[in-house]
Write a protein that holds these residues in place. Structure first.
Motif, PDB file in Angstrom:
ATOM      1  N   HIS A   4      -0.742  18.055  -7.152  1.00 19.67           N
ATOM      2  CA  HIS A   4      -0.563  18.188  -5.226  1.00 19.67           C
ATOM      3  C   HIS A   4      -1.781  17.746  -4.881  1.00 19.67           C
ATOM      4  CE1 HIS A   4      -0.299  22.054  -6.352  1.00 19.67           C
ATOM      5  NE2 HIS A   4      -0.868  22.235  -5.658  1.00 19.67           N
ATOM      6  N   LEU A   5      -2.876  17.994  -5.819  1.00 18.55           N
ATOM      7  CA  LEU A   5      -4.519  18.723  -5.246  1.00 18.55           C
ATOM      8  C   LEU A   5      -4.999  17.293  -5.105  1.00 18.55           C
ATOM      9  CD1 LEU A   5      -5.150  21.907  -6.093  1.00 18.55           C
ATOM     10  CD2 LEU A   5      -4.858  20.982  -4.125  1.00 18.55           C
ATOM     11  N   THR A   6      -4.081  16.647  -6.192  1.00 18.58           N
ATOM     12  CA  THR A   6      -5.455  15.035  -6.828  1.00 18.58           C
ATOM     13  C   THR A   6      -5.023  14.137  -4.945  1.00 18.58           C
ATOM     14  OG1 THR A   6      -5.164  15.828  -9.174  1.00 18.58           O
ATOM     15  CG2 THR A   6      -5.995  13.557  -7.807  1.00 18.58           C
ATOM     16  N   ILE A   7      -3.303  14.431  -4.514  1.00 18.53           N
ATOM     17  CA  ILE A   7      -3.116  13.582  -4.471  1.00 18.53           C
ATOM     18  C   ILE A   7      -3.460  13.278  -2.686  1.00 18.53           C
ATOM     19  CG2 ILE A   7      -0.537  13.067  -2.882  1.00 18.53           C
ATOM     20  CD1 ILE A   7       0.761  13.363  -5.763  1.00 18.53           C
ATOM     21  N   HIS A   8      -3.691  14.767  -2.227  1.00 19.22           N
ATOM     22  CA  HIS A   8      -4.543  15.495  -1.139  1.00 19.22           C
ATOM     23  C   HIS A   8      -5.939  14.795  -1.092  1.00 19.22           C
ATOM     24  CE1 HIS A   8      -6.229  17.612   2.193  1.00 19.22           C
ATOM     25  NE2 HIS A   8      -5.354  18.277   2.079  1.00 19.22           N
ATOM     26  N   PHE A   9      -6.793  15.242  -2.590  1.00 24.33           N
ATOM     27  CA  PHE A   9      -8.025  14.832  -2.222  1.00 24.33           C
ATOM     28  C   PHE A   9      -7.519  12.830  -1.982  1.00 24.33           C
ATOM     29  CE2 PHE A   9     -11.314  12.581  -5.264  1.00 24.33           C
ATOM     30  CZ  PHE A   9     -12.206  12.783  -4.236  1.00 24.33           C
ATOM     31  N   LEU A  10      -7.277  12.351  -2.469  1.00 23.45           N
ATOM     32  CA  LEU A  10      -6.936  11.129  -2.803  1.00 23.45           C
ATOM     33  C   LEU A  10      -6.618  10.024  -1.044  1.00 23.45           C
ATOM     34  CD1 LEU A  10      -5.063   9.819  -6.026  1.00 23.45           C
ATOM     35  CD2 LEU A  10      -7.913  10.112  -5.318  1.00 23.45           C
ATOM     36  N   ASN A  11      -5.568  10.900  -1.061  1.00 23.91           N
ATOM     37  CA  ASN A  11      -5.565  10.391   0.116  1.00 23.91           C
ATOM     38  C   ASN A  11      -6.729  11.069   1.784  1.00 23.91           C
ATOM     39  OD1 ASN A  11      -2.517   9.351   0.663  1.00 23.91           O
ATOM     40  ND2 ASN A  11      -2.198  11.872  -0.175  1.00 23.91           N
ATOM     41  N   ALA A  12      -7.101  11.539   1.425  1.00 22.72           N
ATOM     42  CA  ALA A  12      -7.964  11.594   2.208  1.00 22.72           C
ATOM     43  C   ALA A  12      -9.371  10.832   1.940  1.00 22.72           C
ATOM     44  CB  ALA A  12      -8.572  12.780   1.876  1.00 22.72           C
ATOM     45  N   VAL A  13      -9.507  10.843   0.274  1.00 21.04           N
ATOM     46  CA  VAL A  13     -11.218   9.547   0.716  1.00 21.04           C
ATOM     47  C   VAL A  13     -10.497   8.334   1.087  1.00 21.04           C
ATOM     48  CG1 VAL A  13     -12.095   8.702  -1.016  1.00 21.04           C
ATOM     49  CG2 VAL A  13     -11.693  10.346  -1.478  1.00 21.04           C
ATOM     50  N   LEU A  14      -9.283   8.117   0.780  1.00 23.49           N
ATOM     51  CA  LEU A  14      -8.484   7.135   1.424  1.00 23.49           C
ATOM     52  C   LEU A  14      -8.092   6.978   3.321  1.00 23.49           C
ATOM     53  CD1 LEU A  14      -6.779   5.003  -1.946  1.00 23.49           C
ATOM     54  CD2 LEU A  14      -9.624   5.441  -1.365  1.00 23.49           C
ATOM     55  N   TYR A  15      -7.537   7.195   3.089  1.00 27.80           N
ATOM     56  CA  TYR A  15      -6.563   7.313   4.720  1.00 27.80           C
ATOM     57  C   TYR A  15      -7.248   8.441   5.490  1.00 27.80           C
ATOM     58  CZ  TYR A  15      -3.611   5.157   1.791  1.00 27.80           C
ATOM     59  OH  TYR A  15      -3.125   3.920   0.639  1.00 27.80           O
ATOM     60  N   GLY A  16      -8.726   9.104   5.925  1.00 28.16           N
ATOM     61  CA  GLY A  16      -8.830  10.484   6.377  1.00 28.16           C
ATOM     62  C   GLY A  16      -8.260  11.311   6.665  1.00 28.16           C
ATOM     63  N   ASP A  17      -7.648  11.274   7.867  1.00 24.73           N
ATOM     64  CA  ASP A  17      -6.897  12.267   8.792  1.00 24.73           C
ATOM     65  C   ASP A  17      -5.714  11.905   9.467  1.00 24.73           C
ATOM     66  OD1 ASP A  17      -8.318  14.450   7.813  1.00 24.73           O
ATOM     67  OD2 ASP A  17      -9.569  14.135  10.130  1.00 24.73           O
ATOM     68  N   ASP A  18      -5.064  10.162   8.726  1.00 22.60           N
ATOM     69  CA  ASP A  18      -4.553   9.538   8.997  1.00 22.60           C
ATOM     70  C   ASP A  18      -3.374   9.789   8.342  1.00 22.60           C
ATOM     71  OD1 ASP A  18      -5.566   8.384  10.831  1.00 22.60           O
ATOM     72  OD2 ASP A  18      -5.790   6.211   9.452  1.00 22.60           O
ATOM     73  N   ALA A  19      -1.823   9.778   8.481  1.00 24.97           N
ATOM     74  CA  ALA A  19      -0.631  10.379   7.276  1.00 24.97           C
ATOM     75  C   ALA A  19      -0.745   9.704   5.595  1.00 24.97           C
ATOM     76  CB  ALA A  19       0.664   9.255   8.271  1.00 24.97           C
ATOM     77  N   PRO A  20      -0.295  10.721   5.403  1.00 23.71           N
ATOM     78  CA  PRO A  20      -0.687  10.270   3.773  1.00 23.71           C
ATOM     79  C   PRO A  20      -0.141   9.260   3.573  1.00 23.71           C
ATOM     80  CG  PRO A  20      -0.520  12.662   4.293  1.00 23.71           C
ATOM     81  CD  PRO A  20       0.116  11.940   5.550  1.00 23.71           C
ATOM     82  N   GLN A  21      -0.418   7.997   2.877  1.00 23.46           N
ATOM     83  CA  GLN A  21       0.264   7.333   2.207  1.00 23.46           C
ATOM     84  C   GLN A  21       0.604   7.344   0.884  1.00 23.46           C
ATOM     85  OE1 GLN A  21      -0.987   3.359   3.300  1.00 23.46           O
ATOM     86  NE2 GLN A  21      -1.779   4.051   5.507  1.00 23.46           N
ATOM     87  N   ILE A  22      -0.048   8.308  -0.120  1.00 22.55           N
ATOM     88  CA  ILE A  22       0.208   8.787  -1.746  1.00 22.55           C
ATOM     89  C   ILE A  22       1.068   9.644  -1.416  1.00 22.55           C
ATOM     90  CG2 ILE A  22      -1.132   8.971  -3.600  1.00 22.55           C
ATOM     91  CD1 ILE A  22      -3.392   7.263  -2.875  1.00 22.55           C
ATOM     92  N   ALA A  23       2.257   9.088  -2.176  1.00 21.44           N
ATOM     93  CA  ALA A  23       2.906  10.713  -2.394  1.00 21.44           C
ATOM     94  C   ALA A  23       3.462  10.866  -3.178  1.00 21.44           C
ATOM     95  CB  ALA A  23       5.194   9.584  -1.707  1.00 21.44           C
TER      96      ALA A  23
END
Length: 304
Positions: free
Chosen positions: A24-43
């Motif tokens: 879940h930390l990995t998912i948060h990190f990847l969403n931060a890199v790829l989508y910034g503060d936008d809605a997460p796209q990786i579940a």
């Protein structure tokens, strides 16, 4: 919590972001890199790489990175680069190509290929841009239209990252502050400002208190140090050898020029004393044409 480890140690990064337990930390990190503060796209993510020992039998540190596939099929590789090397861009592109091409199985069509992304954290300045986060894609040089969304390469250059207030950082900024080995006060502020970063700090504490993990971490640090030291020594020896050879060659060339100049001066003196060109040529090894030119120059008062 005192900072007692190098957070860019790739064994530690793999512990933090390459574990099913903490994905879940990995998912948060990847969403931060790829989508910034936008809605997460990786579940969700699925880890594809296997654990490696910190040091290979040949003494060269094994490459410890993170390779994962998202729930949408995207492949993502996370790599830490702590030392500047030659041809890094080509190396990163080669690793991306390996990742992208590995999707194709016998009988598959090109429609089986999914977007592939490389994320590289560097401990040094690598790109000419002033910004610390730079994303590359394949675009038309004029229209800037993207050719495909299958290629993306993100660079996070930690040396360029600056901040004054941890609480004001966006999602990726908080991760970057953490990996930049921020101080104890900033680490505490990170933990207090974001529940995800609090979990990250707690994971680090668990890591430092685990004797087995600490031993593997130390082995990795030693393997990298020894490898860098060996490369530096080899480079120094190569430069020293090149310098010595250059000095030898310079002395040889200087001696050759000195001898040649001495021969020319002797030839001029012999010609001035009336010795015929044929005899002078036989003694000095100069051609009669060269001697004729020397005699003309001497008659005109030129320095041979």
């Amino acid at each position: 919590m005192p900072t007692t480890i190098n957070r860019l140690n790739d064994f530690y990064v793999k512990y933090l972001l390459g574990s099913e337990k903490r994905k879940h930390l990995t998912i948060h990190f990847l969403n931060a890199v790829l989508y910034g503060d936008d809605a997460p796209q990786i579940a969700d993510v699925f880890f594809l790489d296997k654990d490696l020992d910190p040091e290979r039998a040949d003494g060269k540190p094994a490459k410890l990175d993170i390779l994962a596939k998202t729930d949408q099929g995207m492949l993502i590789n996370v790599e830490v680069q702590v030392r500047r090397q030659a041809h890094l861009a080509e190396r990163f592109l080669f690793y991306w190509a390996e990742m992208y091409g590995s999707q194709m199985k016998r009988g598959d069509g090109y429609n089986a290929l999914k977007p592939s992304v490389s994320i590289i954290l560097t401990e040094f300045d690598h790109l000419p841009e002033a910004s610390w986060h730079n994303a590359y894609s394949i675009c038309n040089d004029v229209s800037r239209r993207r050719l495909t969304d299958h290629f993306a390469m993100h660079f996070i250059e930690l040396k360029k990252f600056t901040y004054s207030d941890v609480k004001a950082l966006h999602r990726l900024g908080r991760w970057t502050a953490y990996f930049s080995n921020c101080g104890d006060r900033e680490t505490e502020e990170l933990a207090m400002s974001d529940p995800v970063m609090k979990e990250v700090v707690q994971a680090e504490t668990a890591f430092t208190e685990d004797e087995i993990m600490r031993r593997k971490y130390s082995q990795r640090e030693k393997a990298v140090r020894d490898y860098i030291s060996a490369m530096d020594e080899a480079k120094h020896e190569g430069l020293q050898e090149g310098f010595e050879k250059g000095m030898e060659r310079g002395i040889e060339r200087g001696m050759e020029k000195g001898i040649q100049r001495g021969i020319v001066q002797m030839a001029v003196k012999m010609l001035e004393n009336g010795i015929d060109r044929h005899t002078v040529a036989a003694i000095t090894g100069l051609s009669e044409q060269e001697l004729a030119a020397l005699k003309t120059a001497a008659a005109g008062g030129c320095d041979a």
